[in-house]
Structure formats: C-alpha cells, structure tokens
Design an enzyme around this catalytic site. Structure first.
Site, PDB file in Angstrom:
ATOM      1  N   HIS A 188      48.836  46.487  49.327  1.00 56.78           N
ATOM      2  CA  HIS A 188      47.984  46.805  48.362  1.00 56.78           C
ATOM      3  C   HIS A 188      48.492  47.529  47.184  1.00 56.78           C
ATOM      4  CE1 HIS A 188      44.264  46.105  46.133  1.00 56.78           C
ATOM      5  NE2 HIS A 188      44.258  47.620  45.863  1.00 56.78           N
ATOM      6  N   ASP A 190      47.707  49.041  43.499  1.00 61.08           N
ATOM      7  CA  ASP A 190      46.766  48.994  42.215  1.00 61.08           C
ATOM      8  C   ASP A 190      47.655  48.904  41.063  1.00 61.08           C
ATOM      9  OD1 ASP A 190      44.072  49.238  43.481  1.00 61.08           O
ATOM     10  OD2 ASP A 190      44.794  51.118  44.051  1.00 61.08           O
ATOM     11  N   ASP A 300      39.700  44.815  47.464  1.00 61.03           N
ATOM     12  CA  ASP A 300      39.569  46.433  47.256  1.00 61.03           C
ATOM     13  C   ASP A 300      38.503  46.415  45.895  1.00 61.03           C
ATOM     14  OD1 ASP A 300      39.589  49.058  47.514  1.00 61.03           O
ATOM     15  OD2 ASP A 300      41.117  49.362  46.195  1.00 61.03           O
ATOM     16  N   HIS A 505      40.778  46.203  38.758  1.00 59.24           N
ATOM     17  CA  HIS A 505      39.680  46.808  39.375  1.00 59.24           C
ATOM     18  C   HIS A 505      39.574  48.315  39.507  1.00 59.24           C
ATOM     19  CE1 HIS A 505      42.145  46.251  43.404  1.00 59.24           C
ATOM     20  NE2 HIS A 505      41.756  47.406  43.347  1.00 59.24           N
TER      21      HIS A 505
END
Length: 963
Positions: A188, A190, A300, A505
């Site tokens: 993951h 971001d 997430d 997000h």
C-alpha cells in the site's frame, strides 16, 4: 543529509575479493533515508531500513567469469518510509532533521545459517502460539530443542542434519478441513500523506522494482497493485521498469486491482467523481494491460458510501476488498466475508482479510490470528492474507516468502498458498450460499474529523466538481449545435485526473502534511483557471450570435443554466456604468435565455428593523426574525401556522468546542468534545440591514470567536426563494478548537435524512445502541432533512468548506471548522468563506423540491453580457419527472458523435421519466458506467423523448448518438 524531499546520489565502486569465489555476496546499505539502487542505468532494488531491505544481492555464487569490480549508483532520499515527522510519525515534518548513511559494506551472506534461523523462528512461534493444549506446540518445541543439540555453530557440516529435523515437522500435512489462506504480495502506497506527491513517484519505483527483482528468483510470487495514477507515474518516469511490469502483468504475477484512478476517499467525492474514478482507472488498465479489474480494492479509506455497490456493478466489478472497519473504535464489525448491499439493492461480494491488516509479514502469529479472528467460520473456509510493508511503500521481502514456504501445508497451521484475488473470490463465490448481507453504508467509527479538516481542500474539491460539470455540459451543447467547436476531451481528461488525484484518501480528508495541501490547492487553482477558459470558449461557440454587440442601448444578459430543470432566481448582472445590478430571471432547463427586461417578483422582499434591534425579513414565502447577534428567533413558512424554531431557543447559534483527540489529530473528533460546548457571545458589530429589500434583502453582523478569530456573516433572502441563505466569512486563528453553527428545530423524528452520492439515506437521531452512539459525527453532501409528518426542516449546504455534520438530535450543526496541529501545524488557519441555508417546507422533501433547491444553491446560473439580439429561450435537456436528476452530460469517450447522459432516481421510489432533448439524436441506448452498450439496451425515440424506467436510487447512463 537534511534537505527534505530531495535526493542525493552516491557512486559506489565495488571490488569483490577473489577469495570469495563461490560465495553469496551482498552490498549492505543502512540508512534512515530511503534508497534506490541503479545498475546499468536502470533501477534494480529499493533499500529501506524500516522495510527490512538493507542489502542488495550482487551474486548468489561468485564465479571466476563474473566481473569482480563494478559500479552502482544509489539514490538516497531525505525521508524515511513514513516521512520526516518531528518526534512522532504524524508530527509535522522536521525542517532540521538529518538523514545519515550509517553503513555501506561488502559482505558474504551465509544462506545456510539464514535458512536455519527461519526454520527455528517458525518452530518456536508454533511452540509458543499453538498453546499447551495442542500437541503440535510440543512437537515443535522438542524439534527445535533437538536442532540446537545437533547443531554446532562452528561446524557448518552439522547444519543439514538440523534442517532435516525441521523438515519433518513442516512435511506433516493438514487434514482436508483446514482453513486455506490466500497470500498475496501487497504494498500500500499512499499517493500523498506524510510526504508530497513527488516523493510518492520515487516510492513507487523503489517498491515496485524490488517486487520485480523478487519475482526473478520467486516465480510463484504474486503481487496486487492498485491506483492507475501510480502506474501512470511509473510509466512516465521509469519507462524501463514499466516495460518489465507490463510483461509480468501479462504473466499474471503483477496484478492490477481496484479499477480506480487512486484509492479515493469513500465518503466525500460526489457521485459523478466516483464514476470518473472508475472510468479513468478501468480505461487506463484496459488500454495498458488489455484487461479491467474485477475487484474494487480500497483497504485504507475512512468509511464507504452506501452507493458504492451500484457504482462497482456499473463498472464491471462484483467483488470488494477492504479492512479499515477493523479500526472501529466502538463496535466490532460482525463479518469478514459477506454480501454488501447498497441503497438501490445492488450487491457485491465483500471480503475483509481476517488478520485485519494489509501489511502482514508472513509470521505464524498472523496466520493463527487470520483463522481465529474470522467472523464467518462455517460459512467460508478461505481468506486473504496481504503481505508486505505498506503505507509508505516497501512491499514484500524474501524472508516473508521463506516463512510462508514452510507453512504451505503444515499440520497445526492453516494452509498457506500464494494466490491471486481472482482465485480467492472465485472460491468464496462457490461458498457464498450461507453468507450474510449487510445493507447500507460501511461506517468507520473513527477518523470522523476528516469530514471537516483542511476546509480549503474540501471547498476546492466541491468547486472543481461543479466547474468540470458545467464545462462538460456547455461543451457538449456547443458541439451538438454545430460549427467548428471541438470538444476539449484531452484537456478535460487532464483536469479530471488532477481532481481525482486530490480525492486520494489522505488528501481530500485533510490528513496530510502542509506541502501536500499546497500542492492540492495549486491543482485546484489550475482546474479553476483552465476550466474558466474552457467554459468561456464553449459559451462563445454555443451563443456566438447572441454575444455580438447589438444595435441600440438596451443592455441584455445571456443567462445559462447547467441544471436539468427550469429555474427562477435572482442573479447579479452588469448594470449601468459597470455597477452590478440584480435581476429576477427564469431560465429554461439546461439551456439559456436572453434577458432584457427582468421579471417583477410577485412580492418584494421586505426587511425591517424593530424597536428592540431585531430585524425581520419576509418575501411572501418565508418570514424570519433575527436578533442583534444574527441568531434566528423565528422562522416560519408563510401559509403555515408552524414555527420552526423552538420556544426559548435560537438558531444560527455559533458554538466553540475543545477538540483534542487521543492521537490522530487531523483524523479524529472524539465524542467527549461535545461536553465542552461554549456558545459564541462576543459581539463585534450588531446586526444591521445591508440591503433593504426589493429583489434581495440582507443583514450582516460580526462576532469575536475564541481568543483570536472573527466571523462576519451576511444573511440573505431573495425574492421568491424558499430558503434563507447565510454567507459566512471567518478569520480562523484557533488551536484545537471546533467551531459549529447550531439550528435547533421544532421537529421530533427518530431519523434524519442525509444526501449521499446519487441518493440519500437515513440515520438515527437517538443514541439507543452503541451503533447509534458511535455515529455522533457523520457526513452528508448538499442537504440534510429532519421532519415530522407534514412539517420538515432542511439545511442546505452550498459552497461549504467541509462535509461533516454533528448527528441531528434534534439540532442541525452544519458549519464546521477545526484546528488540528498534526500532521500540518497550519491546518485551517486563515480566511474561510462558505454558504449554507435553511429551508422550512410543508409536505415531503421530495414534493417540496429540496433536492433541486440544493443543486441550485451549489450550481449558480451563469450571466454573460450580450448584444441586443432577439432570441427565444433554448433548452437542450429536460426530464419529465422531478424524481429523476440528470446528473451529467458529456461527450462519449470513444465516439465523438455520441453524448452520454447520466441520470438517477433521487426520491427513493419507482419512477418512469422521459428524457427530452432538442439535440439531433438518431439512436439511443443504455450503457454501463464505462460507456459500454448494454445487451438489449436499445431505447425508443419518441416525440416526447426517450422513455426510461427507474427503481429506487437506480443510476442509468444513456448513450445518445447524434445525427
């Protein structure tokens, strides 16, 4: 090194001693900054101390024919895996933080010792974690003890015998009923968070090239990877790496998932923005890899809108994976594998990895937790296991793979197989007959401060969504009217992708550092600049003859309406000598009108000051009374004897709360903040009339808020308008405070209704259960309604900063400003301007036109000076039913001669509607959200338009082929 977010380069010249022939040789590199090894002008591996990647394998067995001297380059970044926070991970970046290279060495790696240590780790974990009641724990313990007895650390020849003992344990197989874990590599990343967008590009390269490097020696490794934006970044900046990734995608090892442009916030983007996330993402994956994603991947994000299942289904997706609801602060979510049903009835198979993480490391403890924690035992016997360092990147390691290799089918442990999302979901679908169904939103009971934090980002998102909507409508109409105008497809794609990127997000929610905020605001500024230019070009083409200077002195105004219903509103237009003048106009649905002589209102607005200093406002529709502090003491719908404001209460009451979360400062609002309410009472300037009436009446006042902030508000009532509007400006300079405005209403109802994407839902106004109590802070889009039978009250949200609401019980709390100090110490400090409105009405909100009024508040009419030409009003589109909203009109992606019209049922009812258009349509058909025609979707063309049938909250896209 101390220059944040920059990199420096090391030239590393190596000379391997000839005496190391036949040995495995590594370059050990330890630094608290992230590194990337380059060899022969290509990236080959990431180096990240926090991600357990501190060595690069130069050779697995040095041969005489191999070069013993070589040159590498290492690009070292001035940030760690989680940025450069001062003192804690989420603190603002430390401008004085230094990053050090602590070790750079050539070493011989003893593979036999490494394998022996991994064997012992697994056995000792089994002994410790399986429990005293399990004989396998003792078998593992005794085997480990025997291995220690057999092994002489000074004699490598004893190692094979020790390893053979471990192999006996690992070769003892499970029974057929054992749970199967589907392990998938994962990383993951971001797209921005504690680091800026630019650093994320490098994080992608470091992480992904490491995965590619791992796949060379582990061909069974599979890796799931989301976010088309990150693929596009790597394609642009690292073309050699991207070519290798494309080959691995074709082989089925490197697996694109998600189908969206970024892993966006699941609450705050508009419905159309969510459609575009899928449209841009799925089209990118189709164009680049020849396939679209079959599963939505959003592990997430801080909650999930109840409209997402329908959007997934419309984009070719029937499967959904996340794990974020494991973060719930109050209630444990009751399922890990279930069907999720949206507000329209669409269902998707949903899976939460029972280990409650997307960053597993392949340990025994994680495998056992995955089985023990599974809430759907007996219904399904398979689950996902996502392994690899994440958030700041990193990804899988060789040790993770080696751990799981020993647990492939070992008695006492769940089966572990390297798998793919398709393999997992396919077997879950076969086992799905006993699964439960969850209906409605997936509400995260945490991080609800993100509905409000970084108000300027949320305002920019809302404004840019409106701008792109209007540009698409006007450009489509300009093309359809003929002429030389070209639809700006490439420019719009660029602007949409900027907007979609900012919906990531940790950006749109405001949980990011200051530099990310600055980057996001610059992208919004670019969208505003370019959008204004595109809109002007479209209007010039659409109305070219009307905009030519005309003869005579009569001043005319071209007024354009981009919404699909007729509107009668007060606008501001250029008057004599350049002054602004007000005019009451009626503009047809999604069209325009030339205004020469404005309409006269049936009843002018009257504004009067009373002897006690209060001010009354009335327009023949509603009547309001305001005290000297701008508080509503009375709000009545004329023709009704019902008062909206309870006796002894005041609406439009500002209040300040302490706002000190437990840890996640920008993310969280805690329920205990509600105990700290302090009404704002500091009056700087009492309410005074600013416009005495006629077409518009208004009054303004100013307040002192907290120690250092000020608020000025103009309260506006327009002729014929059923709502009272509040134009608010705040100079905000507080720390850890929460500003709200309260509207107590004289209504009793167990539920309130909140607008979401393409529809609405109800939430309780009471606190009966822990599930009710946990929703003390919720979100909505353009309106919220609380009603008794025959007498509702509605708060409309216009060009607002945030999307958060305090739970209605029975007080609306809409305006909201926060002041968190991490990860951005300057969050929300500065000037804010926003609008909200309150609208009393009779009957249902559907019959009262609340939905249309909320759209109109957010999508103002466009007024352009025009010549004196005579021209009848023109309407491009309209819809026969008030229950159906025409949300978007755009050119089709793959056919410049076709238009896509997207409509949804907004009332929550079954509806039949006619889509009416003056465009020259020769063919109409239904298509999905990716604009692929549906089988059997051809529609009739009739004089009344195109007939359409809707079920509650159903979303339909119509492809109109023009003549």
């Amino acid at each position: 090194l101390s220059s944040r977010w920059q990199t420096c380069w090391f030239k590393v010249e190596l000379s391997i001693p000839p005496a190391w022939a036949g040995r495995e040789v590594h370059l050990v590199w330890e630094s608290d900054g992230e590194g990337l090894v380059w060899r022969d002008a290509q990236p080959v591996q990431g180096l990240t101390k926090e991600g357990e990647k501190t060595s690069y394998i130069l050779t697995r067995s040095l041969k005489e024919t191999e070069p013993h001297s070589l040159t590498l380059y290492v690009e070292l970044a001035c940030n760690g895996l989680f940025g450069a926070g001062k003192g804690s991970m989420i603190a603002p970046p430390d401008p004085d933080r230094r990053f050090t290279l602590s070790k750079a060495e050539l070493v011989v790696f003893n593979r036999d010792v490494y394998e022996l240590l991994v064997d012992l780790e697994i056995l000792l974990d089994m002994a410790q974690l399986l429990g005293e009641e399990n004989q396998r724990s003792f078998q593992a313990l005794y085997t480990a003890n025997q291995m220690i007895n057999v092994c002489d650390v000074t004699d490598p020849s004893t190692f094979p015998a020790a390893r053979d003992l471990a192999a006996v344990i690992f070769s003892q197989r499970n029974g057929q009923s054992q749970h199967t874990i589907h392990a998938m590599g994962h990383c993951h990343i971001d797209s921005a968070w504690l680091w800026p967008y630019e650093e994320t590009i490098r994080k992608c390269a470091r992480s992904w090239v490491t995965v590619v490097h791992l796949m060379e020696s582990n061909p069974q490794l599979t890796f799931t990877c989301s976010q088309a934006q990150q693929f596009q970044w790597v394609q642009s900046w690292y073309p050699g790496l991207y070519a290798r990734i494309r080959d691995l995608v074709a082989k089925g090892q490197f697996i694109p998932v998600g189908g969206t442009w970024v892993e966006m916030d699941g609450n705050l983007p508009s419905g159309e923005s969510m459609v575009r996330q899928f449209l841009q993402g799925q089209r990118f994956f189709q164009q680049q890899f020849g396939q679209i994603c079959s599963e939505f991947w959003l592990p997430d994000t801080f909650g999930y809108s109840a409209q997402l299942p329908q959007l997934m289904r419309g984009c070719g997706i029937r499967r959904f994976l996340t794990q974020k609801l494991s973060w719930n602060l109050v209630n444990t979510f009751p399922h890990h594998t279930f069907f999720w049903e949206g507000i329209d009835g669409s269902r998707v198979l949903t899976h939460f990895p029972p280990g409650d993480s997307y960053g597993m490391q392949g340990r025994v403890e994680e495998m056992l937790k995955t089985v023990k924690n599974n809430k759907d035992k007996g219904r399904v016997n398979h689950s996902a296991f996502l392994f690899g360092f994440g958030d700041g990147g990193g990804g899988p390691t060789q040790k993770m793979l080696d751990r799981m290799k020993r647990m492939r089918d070992t008695d006492g442990l769940p089966r572990v197989q390297l798998s793919t999302p398709d393999q997992l979901f396919s077997v879950l679908e076969k086992e799905s007959s006993q699964l439960c169904t969850w209906v409605g939103e997936l509400f995260l009971e945490l991080h609800n401060g993100t509905y409000t934090t970084q108000a300027q980002i949320k305002k920019g998102n809302r404004e840019c969504e409106r701008i792109l909507h209007d540009v698409e409508v006007l450009s489509t109409l300009a093309v359809a009217r003929g002429g030389t105008f070209q639809y700006p497809a490439s420019q719009l794609q660029h602007l949409w992708r900027l907007l979609l990127l900012n919906q990531f997000h940790d950006v749109l929610p405001g949980s990011c550092i200051q530099q990310v905020v600055e980057d996001a605001l610059e992208y919004y500024a670019e969208i505003r600049r370019a959008g204004a230019e595109l809109q002007e070009e479209a209007v010039q083409s659409l109305c070219q003859e009307l905009l030519q200077p005309g003869a005579g002195s009569t001043q005319s105004t071209l007024v354009l309406n981009t919404l699909p219903w007729e509107r009668t509103e007060v606008i501001s237009r250029p008057g004599p000598a350049g002054a602004e003048a007000l005019a009451l106009v009626t503009v047809p649905s999604m069209g325009y009108v030339i205004v020469r002589e404005p309409l006269l209102p049936p009843q002018p607005v009257a504004v009067r000051k009373q002897e006690d200093g209060s001010i009354t406002m009335e327009n023949g529709v509603i009547a309001a009374c305001l005290d000297a502090m701008g508080r509503l003491t009375s709000l009545r719908l004329l023709g009704s004897q019902r008062e909206s404001v309870p006796d002894g209460c005041c609406a439009n009451q500002f209040a300040l709360f302490d706002d000190v979360p437990l840890y996640w400062d920008a993310w969280d609002v805690m329920d205990y903040h509600l105990e700290t309410r302090k009404p704002v009472t500091g009056l700087l300037k009492p309410l005074e009339i600013t416009l005495a009436g006629g077409l518009r009446g208004s009054a303004s006042f100013s307040l002192q808020v907290g120690e250092s902030s000020t608020l000025t508000q103009e309260i506006i009532l327009d002729a014929t308008c059923p709502f009272l509007r509040f134009l608010t400006q705040v100079e905000w300079k507080e720390a850890h405070k929460f500003l709200k405005v309260e509207f107590p209403v004289q209504v009793r109802s167990p539920n309130a209704t909140y607008e979401i994407q393409f529809g609405h839902l109800q939430r309780p106004t009471h606190w009966n259960t822990s599930w009710d109590w946990a929703r003390f802070e919720v979100w909505a889009h353009k309106w919220l309604e609380l009603s008794e039978q025959r007498f509702p009250s509605v708060v409309l949200r216009g060009r607002m900063s945030g999307l958060g609401w305090q739970k209605v019980s029975p007080t609306f709390c809409c305006l909201r400003l926060r002041a968190p100090k991490s990860p951005d110490a300057t969050a929300d400090i500065g000037h804010h301007q926003f609008t909200y409105a309150v609208m009393p009405h009779q009957g249902s909100f559907q019959d009262a036109g609340v939905i249309q009024r909320a759209y109109s508040l957010n999508f103002p009419l466009h007024a352009v000076p025009a010549g004196a030409a005579q021209c009848p009003p023109w309407s491009a589109f309209s819809v026969s039913s008030a229950a159906v909203v025409l949300e978007a009109v755009k050119q089709a992606e793959d056919n410049p001669a076709a238009v896509v019209a997207r409509l949804y049922e907004a009332h929550g009812s079954t509806a039949v509607a006619w889509l009416q258009t003056s465009l020259p349509v020769k063919e109409a058909m239904l298509c999905d959200l990716l604009e692929r025609p549906l089988a059997g979707g051809r529609l009739r063309l009739e004089p009344r338009g195109v007939p359409l049938s809707f079920t509650p909250f159903q979303l339909l896209s119509v492809l109109l082929v023009l003549k």
